[in-house]
Motif scaffolding. Structure first.
Motif, short mmCIF file in Angstrom:
data_model
loop_
_atom_site.label_atom_id
_atom_site.label_comp_id
_atom_site.label_asym_id
_atom_site.label_seq_id
_atom_site.Cartn_x
_atom_site.Cartn_y
_atom_site.Cartn_z
N ARG A 260 -40.33 20.20 18.14
CA ARG A 260 -41.24 20.05 16.78
C ARG A 260 -42.37 21.01 16.63
N ASP B 170 -36.07 18.04 9.29
CA ASP B 170 -36.24 16.67 8.67
C ASP B 170 -37.36 15.63 9.24
N PHE B 171 -37.61 15.79 10.54
CA PHE B 171 -38.55 15.21 10.87
C PHE B 171 -39.87 15.55 10.25
N ALA C 179 -27.86 22.52 14.10
CA ALA C 179 -28.17 21.08 13.95
C ALA C 179 -29.59 20.79 14.51
N THR C 180 -30.12 21.34 15.49
CA THR C 180 -31.31 21.26 16.31
C THR C 180 -32.37 21.45 15.22
N TYR D 79 -32.22 21.72 11.65
CA TYR D 79 -32.19 20.98 10.85
C TYR D 79 -32.82 19.47 10.97
N ARG D 80 -32.49 19.13 12.19
CA ARG D 80 -33.10 17.87 12.69
C ARG D 80 -34.58 17.65 12.69
N THR D 81 -35.22 18.99 13.32
CA THR D 81 -36.47 19.08 13.30
C THR D 81 -37.23 19.09 12.01
#
Length: 149
Positions: free
Chosen positions: A31, A71-72, A64-65, A67-69
């Motif tokens: 992050r 989103d956070f 995906a890594t 995009y998840r980051t």
């Protein structure tokens, strides 16, 4: 402890870490890296551009890594999504809840975040007059910045 007097990115990342920890969230190394990449950009950056930059230090990084980051980082107000270009930009004052307006230069890609006094109230009043409740608001204005004129 990080010396926050070194570089503006280091200072902002340190503040982001403190902010997340105060909210009970982990500001992982991944992050931190994605946020730092966004801080160092002049304009908004797409997810796949971030992935390419991230792969220089994290060879196993996947879409995906990223995009998840993202989103956070959006959930905690550390970044904003530029809807019209499907890209992302760092927020430098994430510790306040604020409506977002962007001035986007179509020539150089620079993105400037502004706060127009009264705009949110005007929008909320107009929405209420037709029975609508605004939950989230992002206003994007495209044009040419002073440097490109």
């Amino acid at each position: 402890m990080i010396n926050t007097g070194q570089h503006p990115t280091v200072t902002q990342v340190y503040k982001a870490r403190q902010f997340c920890e105060s909210k009970g969230a982990r500001f992982t190394l991944l992050r931190e890296k994605v946020y730092a990449l966004l801080l160092e950009q002049q304009g908004a950056v797409g997810a796949y551009e971030l992935l390419d930059a991230l792969k220089l230090t994290e060879s196993s990084a996947k879409p995906a890594t990223v995009y998840r980051t993202l989103d956070f980082l959006m959930e905690f107000g550390l970044i904003h999504k530029i809807e019209s270009t499907n890209s992302f930009v760092a927020c430098h004052h994430f510790d306040c809840n604020h409506p977002v307006q962007f001035l986007i230069c179509d020539t150089c890609g620079d993105v400037t975040e502004i706060q127009s006094v009264g705009l949110k109230d005007t929008l909320d009043k107009q929405a209420q007059s037709v029975g609508f409740s605004v939950v989230n608001q992002t206003i994007e204005a495209h044009g040419t910045c002073a440097a490109c004129q």
